[in-house]
Design a protein around this motif. Structure first.
Motif, PDB file in Angstrom:
ATOM      1  N   ASN A 170     -29.189 -57.574  -6.821  1.00  0.00           N
ATOM      2  CA  ASN A 170     -30.560 -57.498  -6.370  1.00  0.00           C
ATOM      3  C   ASN A 170     -31.512 -57.022  -7.458  1.00  0.00           C
ATOM      4  O   ASN A 170     -32.715 -57.062  -7.273  1.00  0.00           O
ATOM      5  CB  ASN A 170     -30.653 -56.584  -5.137  1.00  0.00           C
ATOM      6  N   LEU A 171     -30.982 -56.568  -8.569  1.00  0.00           N
ATOM      7  CA  LEU A 171     -31.757 -56.082  -9.708  1.00  0.00           C
ATOM      8  C   LEU A 171     -32.768 -55.022  -9.301  1.00  0.00           C
ATOM      9  O   LEU A 171     -33.868 -54.954  -9.813  1.00  0.00           O
ATOM     10  CB  LEU A 171     -32.427 -57.244 -10.457  1.00  0.00           C
ATOM     11  N   LYS A 172     -32.375 -54.184  -8.354  1.00  0.00           N
ATOM     12  CA  LYS A 172     -33.205 -53.043  -7.972  1.00  0.00           C
ATOM     13  C   LYS A 172     -33.183 -52.014  -9.091  1.00  0.00           C
ATOM     14  O   LYS A 172     -32.281 -51.982  -9.918  1.00  0.00           O
ATOM     15  CB  LYS A 172     -32.682 -52.407  -6.689  1.00  0.00           C
ATOM     16  N   SER A 173     -34.159 -51.150  -9.061  1.00  0.00           N
ATOM     17  CA  SER A 173     -34.259 -50.105 -10.070  1.00  0.00           C
ATOM     18  C   SER A 173     -33.326 -48.945  -9.761  1.00  0.00           C
ATOM     19  O   SER A 173     -32.975 -48.692  -8.610  1.00  0.00           O
ATOM     20  CB  SER A 173     -35.693 -49.583 -10.142  1.00  0.00           C
ATOM     21  N   ILE A 174     -32.957 -48.255 -10.824  1.00  0.00           N
ATOM     22  CA  ILE A 174     -32.171 -47.037 -10.749  1.00  0.00           C
ATOM     23  C   ILE A 174     -32.858 -46.007 -11.641  1.00  0.00           C
ATOM     24  O   ILE A 174     -33.711 -46.360 -12.458  1.00  0.00           O
ATOM     25  CB  ILE A 174     -30.704 -47.274 -11.171  1.00  0.00           C
ATOM     26  N   SER A 175     -32.517 -44.746 -11.484  1.00  0.00           N
ATOM     27  CA  SER A 175     -33.160 -43.681 -12.260  1.00  0.00           C
ATOM     28  C   SER A 175     -32.516 -43.520 -13.630  1.00  0.00           C
ATOM     29  O   SER A 175     -31.290 -43.501 -13.752  1.00  0.00           O
ATOM     30  CB  SER A 175     -33.081 -42.357 -11.501  1.00  0.00           C
ATOM     31  N   LEU A 176     -33.373 -43.375 -14.639  1.00  0.00           N
ATOM     32  CA  LEU A 176     -32.938 -43.126 -16.015  1.00  0.00           C
ATOM     33  C   LEU A 176     -33.363 -41.717 -16.393  1.00  0.00           C
ATOM     34  O   LEU A 176     -34.513 -41.319 -16.160  1.00  0.00           O
ATOM     35  CB  LEU A 176     -33.576 -44.139 -16.970  1.00  0.00           C
ATOM     36  N   LYS A 181     -34.798 -34.283 -13.775  1.00  0.00           N
ATOM     37  CA  LYS A 181     -35.828 -35.223 -13.318  1.00  0.00           C
ATOM     38  C   LYS A 181     -35.783 -36.474 -14.185  1.00  0.00           C
ATOM     39  O   LYS A 181     -35.721 -36.398 -15.410  1.00  0.00           O
ATOM     40  CB  LYS A 181     -37.206 -34.575 -13.379  1.00  0.00           C
ATOM     41  N   PRO A 182     -35.817 -37.643 -13.560  1.00  0.00           N
ATOM     42  CA  PRO A 182     -35.751 -38.891 -14.327  1.00  0.00           C
ATOM     43  C   PRO A 182     -37.012 -39.111 -15.160  1.00  0.00           C
ATOM     44  O   PRO A 182     -38.087 -38.598 -14.832  1.00  0.00           O
ATOM     45  CB  PRO A 182     -35.612 -39.960 -13.245  1.00  0.00           C
ATOM     46  N   VAL A 183     -36.853 -39.895 -16.207  1.00  0.00           N
ATOM     47  CA  VAL A 183     -37.994 -40.240 -17.058  1.00  0.00           C
ATOM     48  C   VAL A 183     -38.515 -41.636 -16.754  1.00  0.00           C
ATOM     49  O   VAL A 183     -39.626 -41.989 -17.141  1.00  0.00           O
ATOM     50  CB  VAL A 183     -37.654 -40.130 -18.563  1.00  0.00           C
ATOM     51  N   ASP A 184     -37.690 -42.448 -16.070  1.00  0.00           N
ATOM     52  CA  ASP A 184     -38.097 -43.823 -15.823  1.00  0.00           C
ATOM     53  C   ASP A 184     -37.219 -44.435 -14.734  1.00  0.00           C
ATOM     54  O   ASP A 184     -36.209 -43.861 -14.337  1.00  0.00           O
ATOM     55  CB  ASP A 184     -37.943 -44.642 -17.115  1.00  0.00           C
ATOM     56  N   LYS A 185     -37.647 -45.615 -14.294  1.00  0.00           N
ATOM     57  CA  LYS A 185     -36.849 -46.464 -13.422  1.00  0.00           C
ATOM     58  C   LYS A 185     -36.494 -47.694 -14.241  1.00  0.00           C
ATOM     59  O   LYS A 185     -37.355 -48.249 -14.926  1.00  0.00           O
ATOM     60  CB  LYS A 185     -37.646 -46.891 -12.194  1.00  0.00           C
ATOM     61  N   ASP A 217     -32.380 -53.959 -17.913  1.00  0.00           N
ATOM     62  CA  ASP A 217     -32.822 -52.953 -18.878  1.00  0.00           C
ATOM     63  C   ASP A 217     -31.632 -52.169 -19.436  1.00  0.00           C
ATOM     64  O   ASP A 217     -31.570 -51.904 -20.641  1.00  0.00           O
ATOM     65  CB  ASP A 217     -33.804 -51.975 -18.229  1.00  0.00           C
ATOM     66  N   LEU A 218     -30.692 -51.789 -18.557  1.00  0.00           N
ATOM     67  CA  LEU A 218     -29.504 -51.068 -19.016  1.00  0.00           C
ATOM     68  C   LEU A 218     -28.710 -51.897 -20.009  1.00  0.00           C
ATOM     69  O   LEU A 218     -28.275 -51.397 -21.051  1.00  0.00           O
ATOM     70  CB  LEU A 218     -28.596 -50.702 -17.841  1.00  0.00           C
ATOM     71  N   TYR A 219     -28.505 -53.150 -19.667  1.00  0.00           N
ATOM     72  CA  TYR A 219     -27.764 -54.047 -20.554  1.00  0.00           C
ATOM     73  C   TYR A 219     -28.412 -54.097 -21.936  1.00  0.00           C
ATOM     74  O   TYR A 219     -27.730 -53.974 -22.960  1.00  0.00           O
ATOM     75  CB  TYR A 219     -27.690 -55.442 -19.928  1.00  0.00           C
ATOM     76  N   LYS A 220     -29.726 -54.251 -21.971  1.00  0.00           N
ATOM     77  CA  LYS A 220     -30.446 -54.307 -23.248  1.00  0.00           C
ATOM     78  C   LYS A 220     -30.275 -53.012 -24.040  1.00  0.00           C
ATOM     79  O   LYS A 220     -30.112 -53.045 -25.267  1.00  0.00           O
ATOM     80  CB  LYS A 220     -31.932 -54.580 -23.011  1.00  0.00           C
ATOM     81  N   LEU A 221     -30.322 -51.866 -23.361  1.00  0.00           N
ATOM     82  CA  LEU A 221     -30.128 -50.580 -24.039  1.00  0.00           C
ATOM     83  C   LEU A 221     -28.721 -50.466 -24.620  1.00  0.00           C
ATOM     84  O   LEU A 221     -28.536 -50.006 -25.743  1.00  0.00           O
ATOM     85  CB  LEU A 221     -30.362 -49.418 -23.062  1.00  0.00           C
ATOM     86  N   ILE A 222     -27.729 -50.869 -23.851  1.00  0.00           N
ATOM     87  CA  ILE A 222     -26.328 -50.729 -24.269  1.00  0.00           C
ATOM     88  C   ILE A 222     -26.001 -51.610 -25.474  1.00  0.00           C
ATOM     89  O   ILE A 222     -25.272 -51.189 -26.369  1.00  0.00           O
ATOM     90  CB  ILE A 222     -25.390 -51.029 -23.077  1.00  0.00           C
ATOM     91  N   ILE A 223     -26.537 -52.812 -25.518  1.00  0.00           N
ATOM     92  CA  ILE A 223     -26.224 -53.694 -26.655  1.00  0.00           C
ATOM     93  C   ILE A 223     -27.147 -53.454 -27.848  1.00  0.00           C
ATOM     94  O   ILE A 223     -26.863 -53.934 -28.944  1.00  0.00           O
ATOM     95  CB  ILE A 223     -26.239 -55.190 -26.252  1.00  0.00           C
TER      96      ILE A 223
END
Length: 187
Positions: A6-12, A21-25, A30-36
């Motif tokens: 569903n590509l819903k947001s999660i807390s970062l 406290k999270p800094v972003d959703k 987005d996670l995939y892009k960060l990891i690679i």
């Protein structure tokens, strides 16, 4: 099992690990892009060079951002869940087998659909994100079912702390991170 992409947001959350406290959703895209990306390359390499377990734990806590894969939280606590993403993170630590071989087995499994999977910061485990159907049971029920399935079918032991909906997961550098078709199509 049908995929839940569903590509819903999660807390970062930003380092250090005691940030509540999270800094972003962010989405799984987005996670995939960060990891690679190279963002976590240097700290991942440095962590994997450390020998002392206490130094490794301290270094990881100070140098890696993390996320709550199961949803959005205004602060990190099980009772603070704003909404569940329909994802569950399974943490497989201290794997003796070849990690890429384990990844291939899990990706090709016909019963569980891997959305995203990457090598943990330590380099000795995997972080696996599955889509779950919350109409069929809550987070804890799904965790228990997936943990039992992985144990019985692959002799893999999931970290028991994943039963907590607010369980965090450190990001790491993995240029070979697996992303399902639905994530790759949204890049």
């Amino acid at each position: 099992m049908e995929p839940n992409v569903n590509l819903k947001s999660i807390s970062l959350f930003s380092k250090p690990a005691n940030t509540v406290k999270p800094v972003d959703k962010v989405s799984l895209v987005d996670l995939y892009k960060l990891i690679i990306s190279d963002k976590y390359k240097e700290p991942t390499e440095e962590l994997r060079e450390l020998e002392n377990p206490n130094l490794k734990r301290d270094y990881k806590g100070k140098n890696f951002d993390y996320f709550t894969g199961s949803g959005i939280f205004p602060y990190r606590a099980d009772d603070a869940l704003k909404y569940h993403s329909g994802y569950i993170v399974i943490d497989l630590d201290n794997l003796e087998e070849d990690l890429r071989e384990v990844m291939a087995k899990l990706i090709s499994d016909g019963h569980l659909y891997v959305l995203l999977m990457f090598v943990s910061p330590s380099g000795k485990g995997l972080k696996v994100i599955y889509g779950i159907d919350l109409s069929q049971g809550g987070h804890r029920k799904w965790f228990t079912a997936i943990r039992n399935y992985l144990r019985e079918n692959y002799e893999l032991e999931a970290d028991p702390s994943g039963i907590n909906v607010s369980r965090t997961c450190f990001l790491a550098y993995d240029p070979e991170c697996y992303a399902c078709k639905e994530i790759r199509e949204n890049i």
